[in-house]
Design an enzyme around this catalytic site. Sequence first.
Site, PDB file in Angstrom:
ATOM      1  N   HIS A 124       7.625  32.058 -16.047  1.00  0.00           N
ATOM      2  CA  HIS A 124       8.193  33.243 -16.698  1.00  0.00           C
ATOM      3  C   HIS A 124       7.546  33.335 -18.082  1.00  0.00           C
ATOM      4  O   HIS A 124       7.213  32.314 -18.682  1.00  0.00           O
ATOM      5  CB  HIS A 124       9.700  33.000 -16.813  1.00  0.00           C
ATOM      6  CG  HIS A 124      10.501  34.163 -17.295  1.00  0.00           C
ATOM      7  ND1 HIS A 124      10.599  34.493 -18.612  1.00  0.00           N
ATOM      8  CD2 HIS A 124      11.274  35.044 -16.624  1.00  0.00           C
ATOM      9  CE1 HIS A 124      11.403  35.537 -18.751  1.00  0.00           C
ATOM     10  NE2 HIS A 124      11.827  35.893 -17.552  1.00  0.00           N
ATOM     11  N   ASP A 201      12.150  24.393 -17.446  1.00  0.00           N
ATOM     12  CA  ASP A 201      12.840  25.675 -17.555  1.00  0.00           C
ATOM     13  C   ASP A 201      13.757  25.762 -16.339  1.00  0.00           C
ATOM     14  O   ASP A 201      13.304  26.007 -15.223  1.00  0.00           O
ATOM     15  CB  ASP A 201      11.790  26.798 -17.561  1.00  0.00           C
ATOM     16  CG  ASP A 201      12.399  28.176 -17.334  1.00  0.00           C
ATOM     17  OD1 ASP A 201      13.609  28.256 -17.052  1.00  0.00           O
ATOM     18  OD2 ASP A 201      11.649  29.155 -17.438  1.00  0.00           O
ATOM     19  N   GLN A 204      16.459  29.120 -13.268  1.00  0.00           N
ATOM     20  CA  GLN A 204      16.761  29.429 -11.860  1.00  0.00           C
ATOM     21  C   GLN A 204      17.111  28.167 -11.075  1.00  0.00           C
ATOM     22  O   GLN A 204      17.199  28.202  -9.845  1.00  0.00           O
ATOM     23  CB  GLN A 204      15.560  30.125 -11.192  1.00  0.00           C
ATOM     24  CG  GLN A 204      15.093  31.380 -11.897  1.00  0.00           C
ATOM     25  CD  GLN A 204      16.030  32.564 -11.717  1.00  0.00           C
ATOM     26  OE1 GLN A 204      16.910  32.559 -10.852  1.00  0.00           O
ATOM     27  NE2 GLN A 204      15.845  33.585 -12.533  1.00  0.00           N
ATOM     28  N   LYS A 227      22.929  33.314 -15.704  1.00  0.00           N
ATOM     29  CA  LYS A 227      22.386  33.173 -14.342  1.00  0.00           C
ATOM     30  C   LYS A 227      23.182  32.134 -13.557  1.00  0.00           C
ATOM     31  O   LYS A 227      22.861  31.798 -12.426  1.00  0.00           O
ATOM     32  CB  LYS A 227      20.918  32.764 -14.405  1.00  0.00           C
ATOM     33  CG  LYS A 227      20.031  33.850 -15.023  1.00  0.00           C
ATOM     34  CD  LYS A 227      18.591  33.405 -15.095  1.00  0.00           C
ATOM     35  CE  LYS A 227      17.766  34.226 -16.051  1.00  0.00           C
ATOM     36  NZ  LYS A 227      17.268  35.475 -15.483  1.00  0.00           N
ATOM     37  N   CYS A 365       8.510  39.391 -15.136  1.00  0.00           N
ATOM     38  CA  CYS A 365       8.166  38.617 -16.347  1.00  0.00           C
ATOM     39  C   CYS A 365       7.259  37.439 -16.002  1.00  0.00           C
ATOM     40  O   CYS A 365       7.357  36.380 -16.625  1.00  0.00           O
ATOM     41  CB  CYS A 365       9.405  38.117 -17.085  1.00  0.00           C
ATOM     42  SG  CYS A 365      10.408  39.434 -17.752  1.00  0.00           S
TER      43      CYS A 365
HETATM   44  N1  PMP Z   1      12.769  31.349 -17.076  1.00  0.00           N
HETATM   45  C1  PMP Z   1      13.012  31.821 -15.865  1.00  0.00           C
HETATM   46  C2  PMP Z   1      12.424  31.130 -14.670  1.00  0.00           C
HETATM   47  C3  PMP Z   1      13.810  32.953 -15.721  1.00  0.00           C
HETATM   48  O1  PMP Z   1      14.062  33.440 -14.502  1.00  0.00           O
HETATM   49  C4  PMP Z   1      14.353  33.582 -16.865  1.00  0.00           C
HETATM   50  C5  PMP Z   1      15.184  34.844 -16.770  1.00  0.00           C
HETATM   51  N2  PMP Z   1      14.662  35.821 -15.893  1.00  0.00           N
HETATM   52  C6  PMP Z   1      14.072  33.023 -18.105  1.00  0.00           C
HETATM   53  C7  PMP Z   1      13.288  31.910 -18.169  1.00  0.00           C
HETATM   54  C8  PMP Z   1      14.620  33.619 -19.368  1.00  0.00           C
HETATM   55  O2  PMP Z   1      15.997  33.498 -19.395  1.00  0.00           O
HETATM   56  P1  PMP Z   1      16.854  34.296 -20.464  1.00  0.00           P
HETATM   57  O3  PMP Z   1      16.343  35.697 -20.464  1.00  0.00           O
HETATM   58  O4  PMP Z   1      18.252  34.176 -19.999  1.00  0.00           O
HETATM   59  O5  PMP Z   1      16.623  33.604 -21.790  1.00  0.00           O
END
Ligand code: PMP
Length: 407
Positions: A124, A201, A204, A227, A365
Site C-alpha cells: 500500500h 503493515d 489487513q 479495519k 493505493c
Molecule cells: N496498509 C494496508 C495494507 C491497507 O490496506 C491500508 C488501508 N487501505 C493501509 C495500510 C492504511 O491504513 P489507514 O488508512 O487506516 O492508515
Amino acid sequence: ETRRYIDNIRQDFPALQQQVHGKPLVYLDNGATTHKPNVVIEAEATFYRTVNSNVHRGAHYLSDVATEQFEGARKVVQEFIGALKPEEIVWTRGTTEGINLVASTWGRKHIGKGDRILVSEMEHHSNIVPWQMLCAQVGAELIPIPVKDNGELDLNALAELMEPRVKLISVAHVSNALGSVNPIPDIVRMARINESVVMVDGAQGVSHFDVDVLQLDVDFYAFSSHKLFGPTGMGVLYGKEELLNDMPPYQGGGEMIEHCSFAGTTYNQLPYKFEAGTPNIAGAIGLAAAINYLNGLDRKVLAAQEEALIQKAHAMALELGGIRIIGEAAKKASVFSFLLDGAHPADVGTLLDQQGIAVRTGHHCAMPLMERLGVPGTVRASMAFYNTLDEVDALFKGLEKAKMFLL
Ligand code: PMP
C-alpha cells in the site's frame, strides 16, 4: 449451523441491515473499512454520554475513570496481539501514522547514507511513501522486493537482496489489493541473519486471523482499528520495548514530556513518549470493545466462513467465464480481485453499486503493484466473516448483469 451462527452475528451490525438504491446492501468493501457491531457504537456513545473526561490528569473522579478505561484498552490490545507489555502498545491514528512514526523516529536515527530499506512491490502507498521520504532525507535507497505473477512475494529474490546494507524490511501481512498472505516467519528468519529490523503493515492482517507478535518475532507491527470492526481515527503501533525506548519522540506536546523547561525538556516513559496531545480516548475504548467482541466469537468458524466465501468466489468466476482473477497466491485472505474482460473496473463498480453491491475499484493505493501486474486497476470484493454465501451469489448475479450491459 455455520449459516445460523453467521446470520446471528450479522444482527450485531446495524449498518448491514440497510438498503442501497432500493436493494439490500451487499457490503464487499471490508478491505477499505469494516462495519461496527453495536457494542462498539455503544462503547463510544457511553463514553461520551457519561465519563467524557481527559486522561492522565488525575484531576477528578471522571478523569480517573477515563484513564482506567483508556489504559484498560491498551491491555486489551496487548493481549490481543500477544505483546509482552502494555508499554509496547502505542496509540496512533491508524496504520499510516504507525509507519510514519517508525520512519521518522527509528528511521532518522538508524538509517543513513547508502543504507537500504526493502519493501515489497505489493505494498500500500502508506508502506512506500514514508520510506521514500526518509530515503530522500538521509540518502538511503528504497528497494522493491519482487512479486510473482500470481501475487506471491518472491522469497528467492528477497534472499538475493539480503546484504549488510539492508537495515529494514517492511512488508504487509496481507495485501489489500490481492489478499496474498506474506510469509512473515520466513522474512524474519532472513532478516535476523542480516540483523535487519522487520516492520509489518498489519492493516489487513488482524481482521482475518490471530496475530501473535511475539511468535512472529517482528520488531514493529502496525494496524488500524477501523479495519478491525472498531472506530476510525484510531490505530496501534506495536514495537519491541528495547527499540521503542531507544527511539527519539515523534511529535512534541503535552503528555509526552517528563519535565519541560526552556533550559531543556526530558521525555516521558513508554508509551507516552510517542503520544503527544490529548489522545483519541473514545477511539481506544471503541477498539477495545471491538476486540472483546471478536474474542467472544469462535474465530475458527469465522476463518472457515471467510475461506468458504473466497473459494466460492473463485469457483463462480471460473463458471461465469470472462473473468480474470488477479492474485492467486497459495495463502490468501478473503479478497477477490478481478477484471471483467473488455470492461473497465470503474464501470463494473458502478453497475454493481446500482444493485446495492459495494466493492472497490481502481488501484487500491497500490499503484506500483498494478504497474507490476500490467493492469489499470481491479475490481475488489473484500469479504469479512459477516458476509454470506448468498452475497457471493448476489455479486455474480450482479456481474452477469454488468456483462450483459457492458459487453
Ligand atoms: N496498509 C494496508 C495494507 C491497507 O490496506 C491500508 C488501508 N487501505 C493501509 C495500510 C492504511 O491504513 P489507514 O488508512 O487506516 O492508515
